[in-house]
Structures are given as structure tokens and as C-alpha cells.
Design an enzyme around this catalytic site. Structure first.
Site: not given
Ligand code: ADP
Length: 190
Positions: A14, A89, A128, A134, A146
């Protein structure tokens, strides 16, 4: 004005594709994950709160995430449109987004899912994690958590957007260019 949601499991690509679409269509890219990581890097109280959830691979609570997202949209009043990456989400986030945009006479045009199998994603994320450091990408158990969060809380949004006639899906496997060409063609057709 085009407002697009990029949808998909962790590691689906994404962020990479959002950056390319941002440039192709002059949109503002909002990644909730990046915003949380920025806050963690700057030792804010929001960052400290988010970190405790993120490190475990859990979602950050809705109230906090929704408020942060709305503030970011409000901070870009001149945007020609937005790409939402990693938001919404949960059903609560999706409903809050619709209501918030409605209040601004804006709406989502399309939600586009990048489809990739979980076993491919685990390999991508572990790779990654080696480069990015991370914590949530370095441990297979956290990655699986996740996916579980995604399957339980995020996957139900597919029917939410299908009901609004806004759901599209493309494969997230292929070269970055192949995938972005498909995304650009889809956005052009909206
Ligand atoms: P990925 O898609 O690889 O999991 P992101 O950078 O989008 O990576 O998200 C990393 C973390 O940030 C998620 O696992 C969550 O803990 C938090 N996060 C991101 N966006 C949201 C959201 N919309 N609602 C709740 N937690 C979020």
C-alpha cells in the site's frame, strides 16, 4: 476530487503504491502507520500510546486513530484529493470517515484492495524488518497477529464498501510498475 482508500493486508504494498499514485494524480497521501511512526520518532504522548499497541501487532484504539486522521485531513484544506493508506481498518473507523467527509461535502470514490497471499507477505515483511528495523516486522508471531487483526477487524470492511459499490481489487503480486499501471488505469476510469 478523488479520494481513494488503499486496502490490503500488512505488506501488500500500500505504501509503495500510494506514493506513486500521489505523484500521478497530485493527491495528498495519508498513512496512519507513518503518522504513528512519526509520533514515536518525536517522542510525543500519542507516539508512546501507539507504540505499546504497534509493537505487539495490535491495532491502536479507534478514538485515537480517528482523531489523528481527521486532524491530518483538516491540515490539508487545499488538497485535490486524498489517498488513505492503512485507514480505515475497523467498521467504526469506516463509519467515522464517511460521516467526517460528508460534513465537508467530500466522499470516497473507491476502495482498492491489493491482494497477496499471507505466506508471500510473511516473507516480504521479514525482509522489510531487516532493513527498516521495525519491531512489528521482525517477529513472525507478531506478523501473524497483524493478519489476525486484519481478518477479524478489517476484512469486514470489504462488504461495507461492496454495499456502497466502491470496492475494487487487483493483484498485489508482480513488479511495482505492473501494479501501479493497473491502479492508475483504475483511477482514470473513476
Ligand atoms: P502494515 O500495513 O504493514 O501493518 P502500517 O504502517 O500501515 O503497516 O501499520 C503499522 C501499525 O500501525 C499497525 O499494525 C497498527 O498497530 C497501527 N495502525 C496503523 N493504522 C491504523 C489504524 N487505522 N487503526 C489502528 N491502528 C493502526
Amino acid at each position: 476530487m478523488k479520494n481513494i482508500i488503499l486496502f490490503g493486508k500488512p505488506g501488500a504494498g500500500k505504501g509503495t503504491q500510494a506514493a506513486l499514485l500521489r505523484d500521478a494524480f497530485q493527491l495528498v497521501h495519508i498513512s496512519t502507520g507513518d503518522l504513528f511512526r512519526y509520533n514515536i520518532g518525536n517522542n510525543t504522548s500519542l507516539g508512546a500510546l501507539a507504540k505499546s499497541y504497534m509493537d505487539q501487532g495490535d491495532l491502536v484504539p479507534d478514538e485515537v486513530t480517528i482523531k489523528m486522521l481527521e486532524a491530518e485531513v483538516d491540515a490539508n484544506p487545499d488538497a485535490g484529493g486524498f489517498i488513505f493508506d492503512g485507514f480505515p481498518r475497523t467498521s467504526k473507523q469506516a463509519e467515522a470517515l464517511d460521516e467526517f467527509l460528508h460534513g465537508k461535502e467530500m466522499r470516497i470514490q473507491a476502495t482498492i484492495a491489493l491482494e497477496v497471499d499471507e505466506e508471500v507477505l510473511i516473507k516480504r515483511l521479514l525482509n522489510r524488518g531487516k532493513d527498516s528495523g521495525r519491531a512489528d516486522d521482525q517477529d513472525e508471531e507478531k506478523i501473524r497477529n497483524r493478519f489476525e487483526e486484519y481478518n477479524n477487524k478489517t476484512a469486514p470492511l470489504i462488504s461495507y464498501y461492496i454495499a456502497q459499490n466502491k470496492f475494487h481489487s487487483i493483484t498485489g503480486v508482480g513488479t511495482v510498475t505492473e501494479i501501479s499501471e493497473q491502479l492508475i488505469a483504475l483511477l482514470d476510469s473513476l
